[in-house]
Design an enzyme around this catalytic site. Sequence first.
Site, PDB file in Angstrom:
ATOM      1  N   HIS A 313       0.852  -1.187   0.000  1.00 15.88           N
ATOM      2  CA  HIS A 313       0.000   0.000   0.000  1.00 15.88           C
ATOM      3  C   HIS A 313       0.884   1.231   0.000  1.00 15.88           C
ATOM      4  O   HIS A 313       1.943   1.231   0.628  1.00 15.88           O
ATOM      5  CB  HIS A 313      -0.908   0.010   1.237  1.00 15.88           C
ATOM      6  CG  HIS A 313      -2.073   0.903   1.081  1.00 15.88           C
ATOM      7  ND1 HIS A 313      -2.020   2.244   1.371  1.00 15.88           N
ATOM      8  CD2 HIS A 313      -3.328   0.667   0.612  1.00 15.88           C
ATOM      9  CE1 HIS A 313      -3.192   2.781   1.103  1.00 15.88           C
ATOM     10  NE2 HIS A 313      -3.999   1.850   0.634  1.00 15.88           N
ATOM     11  N   ASP A 371      -7.927  -5.675   0.308  1.00 18.27           N
ATOM     12  CA  ASP A 371      -8.424  -6.478  -0.808  1.00 18.27           C
ATOM     13  C   ASP A 371      -7.982  -7.930  -0.756  1.00 18.27           C
ATOM     14  O   ASP A 371      -8.470  -8.750  -1.525  1.00 18.27           O
ATOM     15  CB  ASP A 371      -7.969  -5.862  -2.132  1.00 18.27           C
ATOM     16  CG  ASP A 371      -8.689  -4.560  -2.376  1.00 18.27           C
ATOM     17  OD1 ASP A 371      -9.854  -4.474  -1.966  1.00 18.27           O
ATOM     18  OD2 ASP A 371      -8.088  -3.639  -2.941  1.00 18.27           O
TER      19      ASP A 371
HETATM   20  N1  CMC Z   1       4.112  -7.473  -4.947  1.00 24.58           N
HETATM   21  C1  CMC Z   1       5.463  -7.489  -5.119  1.00 24.58           C
HETATM   22  N2  CMC Z   1       6.256  -6.428  -4.933  1.00 24.58           N
HETATM   23  C2  CMC Z   1       5.684  -5.280  -4.551  1.00 24.58           C
HETATM   24  C3  CMC Z   1       4.282  -5.176  -4.349  1.00 24.58           C
HETATM   25  C4  CMC Z   1       3.495  -6.337  -4.548  1.00 24.58           C
HETATM   26  N3  CMC Z   1       2.178  -6.308  -4.373  1.00 24.58           N
HETATM   27  N4  CMC Z   1       3.968  -3.920  -3.978  1.00 24.58           N
HETATM   28  C5  CMC Z   1       5.122  -3.243  -3.952  1.00 24.58           C
HETATM   29  N5  CMC Z   1       6.152  -4.071  -4.301  1.00 24.58           N
HETATM   30  C6  CMC Z   1       7.583  -3.728  -4.317  1.00 24.58           C
HETATM   31  C7  CMC Z   1       7.941  -2.933  -5.573  1.00 24.58           C
HETATM   32  O1  CMC Z   1       8.343  -3.758  -6.616  1.00 24.58           O
HETATM   33  C8  CMC Z   1       9.049  -2.051  -5.045  1.00 24.58           C
HETATM   34  O2  CMC Z   1      10.226  -2.821  -4.959  1.00 24.58           O
HETATM   35  P1  CMC Z   1      11.669  -2.142  -5.231  1.00 24.58           P
HETATM   36  O3  CMC Z   1      11.824  -1.108  -4.149  1.00 24.58           O
HETATM   37  O4  CMC Z   1      12.639  -3.268  -5.141  1.00 24.58           O
HETATM   38  O5  CMC Z   1      11.596  -1.535  -6.622  1.00 24.58           O
HETATM   39  C9  CMC Z   1       8.618  -1.733  -3.610  1.00 24.58           C
HETATM   40  O6  CMC Z   1       7.819  -2.860  -3.208  1.00 24.58           O
HETATM   41  C10 CMC Z   1       7.822  -0.446  -3.472  1.00 24.58           C
HETATM   42  O7  CMC Z   1       6.746  -0.521  -4.398  1.00 24.58           O
HETATM   43  P2  CMC Z   1       6.083   0.727  -5.123  1.00 24.58           P
HETATM   44  O8  CMC Z   1       5.390   0.269  -6.365  1.00 24.58           O
HETATM   45  O9  CMC Z   1       7.089   1.828  -5.233  1.00 24.58           O
HETATM   46  O10 CMC Z   1       5.034   1.169  -4.033  1.00 24.58           O
HETATM   47  P3  CMC Z   1       3.821   2.111  -4.262  1.00 24.58           P
HETATM   48  O11 CMC Z   1       3.545   2.757  -2.962  1.00 24.58           O
HETATM   49  O12 CMC Z   1       4.015   2.977  -5.456  1.00 24.58           O
HETATM   50  O13 CMC Z   1       2.652   1.053  -4.648  1.00 24.58           O
HETATM   51  C11 CMC Z   1       0.739  -0.295  -4.627  1.00 24.58           C
HETATM   52  C12 CMC Z   1       1.570   0.747  -3.865  1.00 24.58           C
HETATM   53  C13 CMC Z   1      -0.566  -0.542  -3.848  1.00 24.58           C
HETATM   54  C14 CMC Z   1       0.342   0.253  -6.018  1.00 24.58           C
HETATM   55  C15 CMC Z   1       1.538  -1.603  -4.765  1.00 24.58           C
HETATM   56  O14 CMC Z   1       1.927  -2.089  -3.496  1.00 24.58           O
HETATM   57  C16 CMC Z   1       0.816  -2.678  -5.557  1.00 24.58           C
HETATM   58  O15 CMC Z   1       0.856  -2.680  -6.795  1.00 24.58           O
HETATM   59  N6  CMC Z   1       0.097  -3.629  -4.837  1.00 24.58           N
HETATM   60  C17 CMC Z   1      -0.671  -4.622  -5.503  1.00 24.58           C
HETATM   61  C18 CMC Z   1      -2.006  -4.022  -5.913  1.00 24.58           C
HETATM   62  C19 CMC Z   1      -2.934  -3.855  -4.740  1.00 24.58           C
HETATM   63  O16 CMC Z   1      -3.134  -4.750  -3.942  1.00 24.58           O
HETATM   64  N7  CMC Z   1      -3.564  -2.659  -4.659  1.00 24.58           N
HETATM   65  C20 CMC Z   1      -4.563  -2.376  -3.647  1.00 24.58           C
HETATM   66  C21 CMC Z   1      -4.233  -1.237  -2.773  1.00 24.58           C
HETATM   67  S1  CMC Z   1      -5.376  -1.195  -1.368  1.00 24.58           S
HETATM   68  C22 CMC Z   1      -6.881  -0.793  -2.064  1.00 24.58           C
HETATM   69  C23 CMC Z   1      -6.959   0.617  -2.507  1.00 24.58           C
HETATM   70  O17 CMC Z   1      -6.678   1.519  -1.687  1.00 24.58           O
HETATM   71  O18 CMC Z   1      -7.342   0.856  -3.672  1.00 24.58           O
END
Ligand code: CMC
Length: 431
Positions: A313, A371
């Site tokens: 998240h 989720d």
């Molecule tokens: N699986 C594997 N790796 C992950 C994941 C994941 N679900 N989420 C983040 N990472 C890794 C990412 O690859 C990165 O690694 P590195 O630092 O080595 O490059 C690190 O963790 C930070 O990730 P980020 O993409 O910079 O983090 P963010 O804050 O931009 O993304 C997120 C947040 C929710 C988009 C992401 O965690 C994600 O894609 N999760 C899966 C989708 C999901 O479950 N979304 C629902 C969010 S809750 C409901 C809502 O509020 O809508």
Amino acid sequence: MKLSENKATLSFSNGKPSVDFPVYSGSVGPDVIDIRKLYGETDMFTYDPGFLSTAACQSAITYIDGDKGELLYRGYPIDQLATKRDFMDICYLILNGDLPDAAQKIDFDAQVTNHTMVNEQLHFFMRGFRRDAHPMAVLTGLVGALSAFYHDSTDITNPRHRHISAIRLIAKMPTLVAMAYKYSKGQPFIYPQNSLSYTGNFLRMMFANPCEDYVVNPVVERALDRIFILHADHEQNASTSTVRLCGSSGTNPFAAIAAGVACLWGPAHGGANEACLNMLEHLQANGGIEKVGEFMEQVKDKNSGVRLMGFGHRVYKNYDPRAKLMQQTCKEVLKDLNLENDPLFKLAMEVERIALEDPYFVERKLYPNVDFYSGIVQRAIGIPTDLFTAIFSLARTVGWIAQWNEMLSDPEYKIGRPRQLYNGASFRDIK
Ligand code: CMC
């Protein structure tokens, strides 16, 4: 917000004079540096793709402490709200700032139930869609179309109009979502039944048919009501910011909320519950628990393009408090429906166990989000996977409309207009 004694000073290495900026404090949470005069005084913008460090507004609705794993609506913690109150109370709270007393609750419920039907013309509008259209495509269209029906409540400068629009949206969303479902099944639409609770009525519009009525199961009703509560608002996430940005141009509330629905559809946001269940089903069909370890290796491999859906998240860097409540609800529903040995639930628990012990997830502070378990609950209730995000939209409508209303009441509100760092071709003539 109050002015802090602290101020921020921006200095430059090229000898340009430094500039002071005021710092403001909210009631809790990080202070903000007010950079509104930055461009005027320095000829520079800030650069912050994804708004990682940018507060675009002030708000008194929802507070999240991502490190503590805390979520408050109007100051009340989500676990107390989810265990002691129902979704109608939460709607009242989010819209009005406090929980209703007994008389206010009766009045609010009556206002909502008074608006549950949609204009009959919408049935014909619906018939323009293919039966196999994604419910979010249908819902984006239906919500946008509401602005063509309710001309009497679209004067956004009139607080009374804004209130009526809020009530209409909250009341009609269950009807529209259930219509989208019935349409996909080729079944007749079921009209609202106002003697039922908000959530009970939604379940009946989904699962009753003219030949057979639907008896609401209180455990299922409570579970779905909790899903609604947990998704009601989440401060300035992508869809809420979309509603604010869209609404900042002065467009009508139905158009602004339709923009929120469209944004929520994406798999990184509201579409994650659908994507998460699809992921678990795919895993189950391809080896189940035995193959979890292999799947986790794929997730950790940056080249695979596979993410563990339902994990991580932007704000929660500790356990998402909504996920804990959802896991508990999941157990209750599966028990009541005699699905305790549900292989998907077991698989989800195993995935969570492995992830919570794996340094990849621990170091990146990746925990289950709301989720991760909500899809399993909805599937057990009989809600099809492609309707999950529509249910999320239904629940988030109150948050969107309250945030939109708050924006319009804010004397500092301006049309949203981000700036850019241009890196395209500079001026050139056509040869
Ligand atoms: N699986 C594997 N790796 C992950 C994941 C994941 N679900 N989420 C983040 N990472 C890794 C990412 O690859 C990165 O690694 P590195 O630092 O080595 O490059 C690190 O963790 C930070 O990730 P980020 O993409 O910079 O983090 P963010 O804050 O931009 O993304 C997120 C947040 C929710 C988009 C992401 O965690 C994600 O894609 N999760 C899966 C989708 C999901 O479950 N979304 C629902 C969010 S809750 C409901 C809502 O509020 O809508």
